[in-house]
Design a protein around this motif. Structure first.
Motif, PDB file in Angstrom:
ATOM      1  N   UNK A 140       0.841  -1.205   0.000  1.00  0.00           N
ATOM      2  CA  UNK A 140       0.000   0.000   0.000  1.00  0.00           C
ATOM      3  C   UNK A 140       0.876   1.256   0.000  1.00  0.00           C
ATOM      4  N   UNK A 141       1.951   1.236   0.784  1.00  0.00           N
ATOM      5  CA  UNK A 141       2.870   2.374   0.820  1.00  0.00           C
ATOM      6  C   UNK A 141       3.504   2.572  -0.552  1.00  0.00           C
ATOM      7  N   UNK A 142       3.927   1.461  -1.187  1.00  0.00           N
ATOM      8  CA  UNK A 142       4.521   1.547  -2.518  1.00  0.00           C
ATOM      9  C   UNK A 142       3.510   2.071  -3.539  1.00  0.00           C
ATOM     10  N   UNK A 143       2.262   1.645  -3.421  1.00  0.00           N
ATOM     11  CA  UNK A 143       1.210   2.122  -4.322  1.00  0.00           C
ATOM     12  C   UNK A 143       1.025   3.626  -4.153  1.00  0.00           C
ATOM     13  N   UNK A 144       0.957   4.076  -2.905  1.00  0.00           N
ATOM     14  CA  UNK A 144       0.790   5.508  -2.626  1.00  0.00           C
ATOM     15  C   UNK A 144       2.014   6.289  -3.105  1.00  0.00           C
ATOM     16  N   UNK A 145       3.223   5.742  -2.851  1.00  0.00           N
ATOM     17  CA  UNK A 145       4.446   6.395  -3.346  1.00  0.00           C
ATOM     18  C   UNK A 145       4.417   6.492  -4.868  1.00  0.00           C
ATOM     19  N   UNK A 146       3.920   5.455  -5.542  1.00  0.00           N
ATOM     20  CA  UNK A 146       3.803   5.464  -7.007  1.00  0.00           C
ATOM     21  C   UNK A 146       2.853   6.557  -7.472  1.00  0.00           C
ATOM     22  N   UNK A 147       1.736   6.672  -6.785  1.00  0.00           N
ATOM     23  CA  UNK A 147       0.765   7.725  -7.125  1.00  0.00           C
ATOM     24  C   UNK A 147       1.391   9.095  -6.922  1.00  0.00           C
ATOM     25  N   UNK A 148       2.081   9.276  -5.791  1.00  0.00           N
ATOM     26  CA  UNK A 148       2.748  10.557  -5.510  1.00  0.00           C
ATOM     27  C   UNK A 148       3.788  10.862  -6.589  1.00  0.00           C
ATOM     28  N   UNK A 149       4.564   9.852  -6.969  1.00  0.00           N
ATOM     29  CA  UNK A 149       5.598  10.032  -7.990  1.00  0.00           C
ATOM     30  C   UNK A 149       4.969  10.424  -9.323  1.00  0.00           C
ATOM     31  N   UNK A 150       3.862   9.740  -9.679  1.00  0.00           N
ATOM     32  CA  UNK A 150       3.161  10.077 -10.926  1.00  0.00           C
ATOM     33  C   UNK A 150       2.629  11.508 -10.878  1.00  0.00           C
ATOM     34  N   UNK A 151       2.049  11.891  -9.742  1.00  0.00           N
ATOM     35  CA  UNK A 151       1.524  13.256  -9.594  1.00  0.00           C
ATOM     36  C   UNK A 151       2.659  14.276  -9.662  1.00  0.00           C
ATOM     37  N   UNK A 152       3.797  13.954  -9.046  1.00  0.00           N
ATOM     38  CA  UNK A 152       4.955  14.850  -9.062  1.00  0.00           C
ATOM     39  C   UNK A 152       5.450  15.031 -10.500  1.00  0.00           C
ATOM     40  N   UNK A 153       5.572  13.917 -11.251  1.00  0.00           N
ATOM     41  CA  UNK A 153       6.024  13.992 -12.645  1.00  0.00           C
ATOM     42  C   UNK A 153       5.053  14.817 -13.475  1.00  0.00           C
ATOM     43  N   UNK A 159       2.992  17.127 -12.408  1.00  0.00           N
ATOM     44  CA  UNK A 159       3.104  18.534 -12.000  1.00  0.00           C
ATOM     45  C   UNK A 159       4.367  19.158 -12.584  1.00  0.00           C
ATOM     46  N   UNK A 160       5.484  18.417 -12.577  1.00  0.00           N
ATOM     47  CA  UNK A 160       6.732  18.926 -13.140  1.00  0.00           C
ATOM     48  C   UNK A 160       6.581  19.164 -14.645  1.00  0.00           C
ATOM     49  N   UNK A 161       5.930  18.211 -15.326  1.00  0.00           N
ATOM     50  CA  UNK A 161       5.707  18.367 -16.764  1.00  0.00           C
ATOM     51  C   UNK A 161       4.836  19.583 -17.049  1.00  0.00           C
ATOM     52  N   UNK A 162       3.792  19.756 -16.231  1.00  0.00           N
ATOM     53  CA  UNK A 162       2.925  20.915 -16.403  1.00  0.00           C
ATOM     54  C   UNK A 162       3.707  22.212 -16.165  1.00  0.00           C
ATOM     55  N   UNK A 163       4.593  22.222 -15.149  1.00  0.00           N
ATOM     56  CA  UNK A 163       5.409  23.401 -14.875  1.00  0.00           C
ATOM     57  C   UNK A 163       6.375  23.655 -16.023  1.00  0.00           C
ATOM     58  N   UNK A 164       7.012  22.596 -16.545  1.00  0.00           N
ATOM     59  CA  UNK A 164       7.933  22.743 -17.669  1.00  0.00           C
ATOM     60  C   UNK A 164       7.196  23.283 -18.898  1.00  0.00           C
ATOM     61  N   UNK A 165       6.005  22.746 -19.132  1.00  0.00           N
ATOM     62  CA  UNK A 165       5.218  23.232 -20.264  1.00  0.00           C
ATOM     63  C   UNK A 165       4.840  24.699 -20.054  1.00  0.00           C
ATOM     64  N   UNK A 166       4.398  25.027 -18.830  1.00  0.00           N
ATOM     65  CA  UNK A 166       4.029  26.422 -18.536  1.00  0.00           C
ATOM     66  C   UNK A 166       5.251  27.314 -18.669  1.00  0.00           C
ATOM     67  N   UNK A 167       6.394  26.870 -18.161  1.00  0.00           N
ATOM     68  CA  UNK A 167       7.626  27.660 -18.236  1.00  0.00           C
ATOM     69  C   UNK A 167       8.053  27.820 -19.697  1.00  0.00           C
ATOM     70  N   UNK A 168       7.970  26.698 -20.442  1.00  0.00           N
ATOM     71  CA  UNK A 168       8.316  26.755 -21.871  1.00  0.00           C
ATOM     72  C   UNK A 168       7.388  27.724 -22.586  1.00  0.00           C
ATOM     73  N   UNK A 169       6.110  27.662 -22.243  1.00  0.00           N
ATOM     74  CA  UNK A 169       5.129  28.562 -22.858  1.00  0.00           C
ATOM     75  C   UNK A 169       5.471  30.008 -22.513  1.00  0.00           C
ATOM     76  N   UNK A 170       5.871  30.261 -21.278  1.00  0.00           N
ATOM     77  CA  UNK A 170       6.265  31.620 -20.865  1.00  0.00           C
ATOM     78  C   UNK A 170       7.505  32.055 -21.632  1.00  0.00           C
ATOM     79  N   UNK A 171       8.458  31.129 -21.789  1.00  0.00           N
ATOM     80  CA  UNK A 171       9.676  31.472 -22.532  1.00  0.00           C
ATOM     81  C   UNK A 171       9.338  31.790 -23.990  1.00  0.00           C
ATOM     82  N   UNK A 172       8.455  30.995 -24.571  1.00  0.00           N
ATOM     83  CA  UNK A 172       8.045  31.238 -25.959  1.00  0.00           C
ATOM     84  C   UNK A 172       7.343  32.583 -26.050  1.00  0.00           C
ATOM     85  N   UNK A 173       6.402  32.809 -25.106  1.00  0.00           N
ATOM     86  CA  UNK A 173       5.671  34.082 -25.097  1.00  0.00           C
ATOM     87  C   UNK A 173       6.639  35.252 -24.874  1.00  0.00           C
TER      88      UNK A 173
END
Length: 186
Positions: free
Chosen positions: A146-159, A161-175
């Protein structure tokens, strides 16, 4: 002169018996005794059947294996099938010896029975403890999964969120780059 209630001695019960190489069979007619009041006790060289006011108390000729023995009540007769410890024909049911020999043998039989009961109690306690350990281990493994499952979910959410931030940052850089190009053109 006796005071209080008199204790009645049990009456000697009747029985019949037969044997094979591996078993002794004792039949006790219960004379209408209540099923709830019947008590069968065995020890390596003892058979006792109590059905008040009667008692059958037999000092067996040789030892039996209590764990392989059984008693069945049918049609008012108790049939006790005793497994012999060592296969042989006894030729008699009861041990014949001096009073001292009988007492010593009975005492040894009671002690063997007591030791066997204590070993069984210890074995049951050990089995229960092992079962509790196994349950604990299974619970810990379940919690770990169960801990590993929750850690997996957290890791997926973190990735994500990071991808969304990178996309937002990239979009800001492009803009921002587009604004710089526009400012240079003007």
């Amino acid at each position: 002169h006796c005071q209080g209630q008199k204790k009645k001695m049990p009456l000697k019960g009747s029985y019949s018996w037969c044997e094979t190489i591996n078993h002794i069979e004792v039949e006790v007619p219960l004379k209408g005794a209540s099923r709830k009041k019947i008590d069968v006790y065995t020890a390596p060289s003892i058979l006792k059947v109590s059905y008040p006011p009667f008692l059958v108390d037999i000092n067996l000729y040789a030892e039996i294996d209590e764990e392989k023995s059984k008693a069945v009540l049918k049609n008012g007769t108790l049939k006790v099938k005793l497994a012999k410890e060592k296969p042989s024909l006894w030729g008699r049911l009861c041990f014949d010896g001096s009073k001292e020999e009988v007492i010593l043998r009975r005492h040894e039989s009671y002690e063997k029975r007591k030791d066997k009961v204590q070993r069984n109690v210890k074995k049951v306690a050990e089995m229960k403890m092992e079962e509790e350990r196994m349950t604990f281990r299974k619970h810990m493994a379940l919690e770990e999964r169960e801990r590993q499952r929750i850690d997996g979910i957290k890791e997926d959410e973190k990735k994500r969120a990071e991808e969304e931030m990178h996309q937002a940052f990239s979009q800001l850089q492009i803009n921002g780059a587009n604004r710089d190009v526009v400012n240079e053109v003007i």
